[in-house]
Design a protein around this motif. Structure first.
Motif, short mmCIF file in Angstrom:
data_model
loop_
_atom_site.label_atom_id
_atom_site.label_comp_id
_atom_site.label_asym_id
_atom_site.label_seq_id
_atom_site.Cartn_x
_atom_site.Cartn_y
_atom_site.Cartn_z
N SER A 6 28.55 -18.62 -7.37
CA SER A 6 27.16 -18.84 -7.77
C SER A 6 26.86 -18.07 -9.05
CB SER A 6 26.20 -18.41 -6.66
OG SER A 6 26.39 -17.05 -6.34
N MET A 7 25.89 -18.57 -9.79
CA MET A 7 25.50 -17.94 -11.05
C MET A 7 23.99 -18.06 -11.22
SD MET A 7 28.49 -19.47 -13.58
CE MET A 7 28.06 -18.55 -15.06
N SER A 8 23.43 -17.20 -12.04
CA SER A 8 22.01 -17.28 -12.36
C SER A 8 21.77 -18.40 -13.36
CB SER A 8 21.51 -15.95 -12.94
OG SER A 8 22.05 -15.76 -14.24
N GLN A 9 20.53 -18.81 -13.46
CA GLN A 9 20.15 -19.83 -14.44
C GLN A 9 20.46 -19.35 -15.85
OE1 GLN A 9 16.23 -21.74 -14.04
NE2 GLN A 9 15.89 -21.16 -16.18
N LYS A 10 20.21 -18.08 -16.10
CA LYS A 10 20.48 -17.51 -17.43
C LYS A 10 21.98 -17.58 -17.75
CE LYS A 10 19.71 -13.27 -20.08
NZ LYS A 10 19.09 -11.94 -20.06
N GLU A 11 22.82 -17.23 -16.78
CA GLU A 11 24.27 -17.29 -16.99
C GLU A 11 24.73 -18.73 -17.22
OE1 GLU A 11 26.05 -13.70 -14.25
OE2 GLU A 11 25.14 -15.40 -13.21
N LEU A 12 24.17 -19.66 -16.45
CA LEU A 12 24.55 -21.07 -16.61
C LEU A 12 24.11 -21.60 -17.97
CD1 LEU A 12 23.77 -22.35 -13.00
CD2 LEU A 12 26.03 -22.29 -14.11
N ALA A 13 22.93 -21.21 -18.42
CA ALA A 13 22.44 -21.65 -19.73
C ALA A 13 23.37 -21.13 -20.83
CB ALA A 13 21.01 -21.17 -19.96
N ARG A 14 23.77 -19.88 -20.72
CA ARG A 14 24.68 -19.29 -21.71
C ARG A 14 26.03 -20.02 -21.67
NH1 ARG A 14 25.46 -14.24 -19.90
NH2 ARG A 14 23.30 -13.76 -20.29
N PHE A 15 26.55 -20.25 -20.47
CA PHE A 15 27.84 -20.93 -20.31
C PHE A 15 27.79 -22.34 -20.91
CE2 PHE A 15 30.83 -23.59 -17.95
CZ PHE A 15 31.99 -22.85 -18.02
N ALA A 16 26.69 -23.05 -20.69
CA ALA A 16 26.55 -24.43 -21.17
C ALA A 16 26.14 -24.51 -22.63
CB ALA A 16 25.54 -25.18 -20.31
N GLY A 17 25.68 -23.40 -23.20
CA GLY A 17 25.24 -23.40 -24.59
C GLY A 17 23.92 -24.12 -24.80
N VAL A 18 23.02 -23.99 -23.81
CA VAL A 18 21.71 -24.63 -23.91
C VAL A 18 20.62 -23.58 -23.70
CG1 VAL A 18 22.55 -26.89 -23.13
CG2 VAL A 18 21.61 -25.28 -21.46
N GLU A 19 19.40 -23.94 -24.06
CA GLU A 19 18.26 -23.05 -23.85
C GLU A 19 17.91 -23.01 -22.36
OE1 GLU A 19 16.67 -21.28 -26.24
OE2 GLU A 19 18.13 -22.02 -27.71
N GLN A 20 17.29 -21.91 -21.93
CA GLN A 20 16.95 -21.76 -20.52
C GLN A 20 16.02 -22.87 -20.00
OE1 GLN A 20 16.74 -18.47 -18.07
NE2 GLN A 20 17.23 -16.99 -19.68
N PRO A 21 15.00 -23.31 -20.76
CA PRO A 21 14.15 -24.39 -20.23
C PRO A 21 14.95 -25.68 -19.97
CG PRO A 21 13.04 -23.30 -22.06
CD PRO A 21 14.45 -22.76 -22.01
N THR A 22 15.91 -25.96 -20.84
CA THR A 22 16.77 -27.14 -20.65
C THR A 22 17.57 -27.00 -19.37
OG1 THR A 22 16.93 -27.44 -23.05
CG2 THR A 22 18.62 -28.53 -21.70
N MET A 23 18.13 -25.81 -19.14
CA MET A 23 18.91 -25.57 -17.92
C MET A 23 18.00 -25.64 -16.70
SD MET A 23 21.75 -25.20 -16.41
CE MET A 23 22.83 -25.07 -17.83
N ALA A 24 16.80 -25.11 -16.81
CA ALA A 24 15.87 -25.15 -15.68
C ALA A 24 15.58 -26.59 -15.25
CB ALA A 24 14.57 -24.44 -16.04
N GLU A 25 15.36 -27.46 -16.23
CA GLU A 25 15.11 -28.88 -15.92
C GLU A 25 16.33 -29.52 -15.27
OE1 GLU A 25 13.70 -31.07 -19.34
OE2 GLU A 25 12.34 -29.43 -19.88
N MET A 26 17.52 -29.23 -15.81
CA MET A 26 18.73 -29.82 -15.26
C MET A 26 18.95 -29.34 -13.82
SD MET A 26 22.74 -29.64 -16.42
CE MET A 26 22.34 -29.94 -18.11
N LEU A 27 18.79 -28.05 -13.59
CA LEU A 27 19.00 -27.53 -12.24
C LEU A 27 17.98 -28.08 -11.26
CD1 LEU A 27 19.95 -23.80 -13.00
CD2 LEU A 27 21.48 -25.69 -12.35
N ALA A 28 16.76 -28.27 -11.71
CA ALA A 28 15.74 -28.86 -10.83
C ALA A 28 16.15 -30.27 -10.42
CB ALA A 28 14.37 -28.88 -11.53
N ARG A 29 16.65 -31.06 -11.37
CA ARG A 29 17.11 -32.43 -11.03
C ARG A 29 18.33 -32.39 -10.11
NH1 ARG A 29 15.94 -33.14 -16.46
NH2 ARG A 29 18.13 -33.05 -17.03
N MET A 30 19.26 -31.48 -10.41
CA MET A 30 20.46 -31.37 -9.59
C MET A 30 20.12 -30.91 -8.17
SD MET A 30 23.15 -29.76 -12.38
CE MET A 30 24.64 -29.93 -11.39
#
Length: 152
Positions: free
Chosen positions: A56-80
Motif C-alpha cells: 500500500s502507498m499514500s496518495q502523495k507517494e502514488l502521485a509522485r510515482f506516476a508523475g502527476v499532480e495530487q488532484p489528478t491522482m485523487a480523481e483517479m483513485l476515487a474512480r478506481m
C-alpha cells in the motif's frame, strides 16, 4: 520559386514526433480495449504497477510515482475505488492520511492484464527482430529522457 520546397514547411509524415504520438494513441486505444473487460484502463497503470506486490502507498507517494499532480491522482483513485480496483485504509503512522492498496479482486486479475499487454506488444512489434525491438526501446527511452530534461 516554383517547385522548390519552403525551408520552413513541416511535413508531419516525415516527423518522428508525429509517428511517436500516433503510435501512442493507437496503442492506448488497443490496450484500453483489451483492459476494459478486466475493469482496468491504461491510465491506471502506474497505480497498478506500484501496488502490484500487494503493498500500500499514500496518495502523495502514488502521485509522485506516476508523475502527476495530487488532484489528478485523487480523481483517479476515487474512480478506481468506485470501480472496486483499490481500497483505502487508515495510515497507522499518520492518522490524517490513508493508504491505498489493490483489492483482492484486482490482484487476481493482474495476471490476465499482463497477458493482454504482452499480446498487444507482440502484435505491435510483429515482424521485428529481437535486435530491432531492443533498438526501438532504447531509442524511445532516449526520446523520453530528452523530453524530460525540457520539462519544468
Amino acid at each position: 520559386m516554383q517547385g522548390e520546397k519552403r525551408s520552413d514547411s513541416w511535413d508531419p509524415m516525415a516527423s518522428a514526433s508525429f509517428w511517436i504520438n500516433h503510435a501512442s494513441r493507437v496503442l492506448m486505444r488497443l490496450q484500453d480495449g483489451r483492459l476494459r473487460p478486466l475493469g482496468f484502463g491504461m491510465r491506471q497503470m502506474p497505480v497498478l504497477h506500484a501496488l502490484s506486490d500487494g503493498g500500500s502507498m499514500s496518495q502523495k507517494e502514488l502521485a509522485r510515482f506516476a508523475g502527476v499532480e495530487q488532484p489528478t491522482m485523487a480523481e483517479m483513485l476515487a474512480r478506481m475505488e468506485r470501480d472496486g480496483v483499490v481500497e483505502r485504509g487508515p495510515d497507522p503512522k499518520d492518522g490524517r492520511a490513508s493508504l491505498t492498496s489493490l483489492t483482492r479482486k484486482a490482484l487476481l486479475r493482474l495476471p490476465k492484464l499482463k497477458e493482454e499487454l504482452i499480446e498487444v506488444e507482440r502484435e505491435a512489434t510483429a515482424g521485428f527482430s529481437a535486435a530491432e525491438k531492443e533498438l526501438l526501446q532504447t531509442l524511445l527511452q532516449r526520446v523520453v529522457k530528452n523530453l524530460g530534461s525540457l520539462e519544468p
